[in-house]
Design an enzyme around this catalytic site. Structure first.
Site, PDB file in Angstrom:
ATOM      1  N   HIS A  16      35.547  32.886  43.658  1.00 31.64           N
ATOM      2  CA  HIS A  16      35.676  34.392  44.115  1.00 31.64           C
ATOM      3  C   HIS A  16      34.380  34.738  45.006  1.00 31.64           C
ATOM      4  O   HIS A  16      34.504  35.356  46.203  1.00 31.64           O
ATOM      5  CB  HIS A  16      35.586  35.327  43.013  1.00 31.64           C
ATOM      6  CG  HIS A  16      36.787  35.069  42.089  1.00 31.64           C
ATOM      7  ND1 HIS A  16      36.705  35.125  40.521  1.00 31.64           N
ATOM      8  CD2 HIS A  16      38.091  35.122  42.084  1.00 31.64           C
ATOM      9  CE1 HIS A  16      37.905  34.968  40.034  1.00 31.64           C
ATOM     10  NE2 HIS A  16      38.672  35.050  41.025  1.00 31.64           N
ATOM     11  N   ARG A  90      43.658  28.210  46.627  1.00 29.53           N
ATOM     12  CA  ARG A  90      43.269  27.025  46.346  1.00 29.53           C
ATOM     13  C   ARG A  90      44.176  25.848  46.446  1.00 29.53           C
ATOM     14  O   ARG A  90      43.678  24.687  47.168  1.00 29.53           O
ATOM     15  CB  ARG A  90      42.911  27.290  44.821  1.00 29.53           C
ATOM     16  CG  ARG A  90      41.895  28.051  44.523  1.00 29.53           C
ATOM     17  CD  ARG A  90      41.733  28.391  42.848  1.00 29.53           C
ATOM     18  NE  ARG A  90      43.038  28.956  42.621  1.00 29.53           N
ATOM     19  CZ  ARG A  90      43.204  29.256  41.636  1.00 29.53           C
ATOM     20  NH1 ARG A  90      42.375  29.501  40.477  1.00 29.53           N
ATOM     21  NH2 ARG A  90      44.369  29.876  40.916  1.00 29.53           N
ATOM     22  N   SER A 129      39.207  31.581  36.609  1.00 29.11           N
ATOM     23  CA  SER A 129      38.499  32.284  35.389  1.00 29.11           C
ATOM     24  C   SER A 129      39.004  31.822  34.206  1.00 29.11           C
ATOM     25  O   SER A 129      38.181  31.631  33.176  1.00 29.11           O
ATOM     26  CB  SER A 129      38.908  33.771  35.524  1.00 29.11           C
ATOM     27  OG  SER A 129      38.456  34.229  36.924  1.00 29.11           O
TER      28      SER A 129
END
Ligand code: PNS
Length: 162
Positions: A16, A90, A129
């Site tokens: 991020h 990604r 995350s």
């Protein structure tokens, strides 16, 4: 140009932060919009914790603002007078969900454009995350995935065990 970078940031990772830093160089103002989840899906870190960690780790970027939003992103964008969304990509596996979200947002608010930024590569490609939370929950070392304040916050959360 002003842009919104929306997400859950539960917690913020180096992936991020890479996107936020690159946005801050390319755009005049960056609003990092943190989803304040409703009862449907509870976050691991509270909205206050997620915002604090983002503020702490982006304080060197003067054109970055951290804000919370709830409800529809399309409505939030309207309220903030900003119709450009940034999302990080990604791998190909991200594409279908991201495409769906971009199309839905544009249906809800015809002015919305979603710009995709390709992740830096390397370990950012598999970084998420949820993976970070999983590793931390078993006491694993997450220092290569998250900044120090996040590492500390994770240690604190898991200090009593899972
Ligand atoms: O970091 P995430 O979890 O991939 O971010 C997803 C987020 C917060 C950008 C997305 O879930 C969102 O915008 N939620 C708000 C509700 C909404 O507008 N839904 C319609 C678009 S799918």
């Amino acid at each position: 140009m002003k842009v919104i970078y929306p997400g859950s940031f539960d917690p913020v990772t180096f992936g991020h932060l890479d996107i936020i830093e690159r946005c801050s160089k390319k755009f005049e103002h960056v609003i990092v919009a943190v989803l304040n989840n409703t009862s449907k899906k509870r976050s691991f870190f509270s909205i206050e914790e997620r915002i604090k960690l983002l503020e702490e780790t982006t304080k060197h970027l003067k054109n970055v603002e951290i804000d919370a939003f709830s409800g529809l992103l399309a409505e939030y964008a309207d309220k903030k007078g900003c119709s450009t969304m940034i999302r990080g990509l990604r791998a190909v596996s991200d594409f279908e969900y991201e495409m769906q979200m971009a199309l839905v947002n544009r249906k809800l608010n015809k002015d919305i454009e979603t710009l995709f930024m390709v992740s830096r590569g390397g370990e950012h490609v598999y970084l998420s995350s949820s993976i970070v939370r999983e590793i931390a929950s078993y006491g694993g070392n997450v220092s290569c995935f998250v900044p120090e304040p996040v590492e500390r916050a994770l240690k604190d959360k898991f200090k009593g065990g899972i």
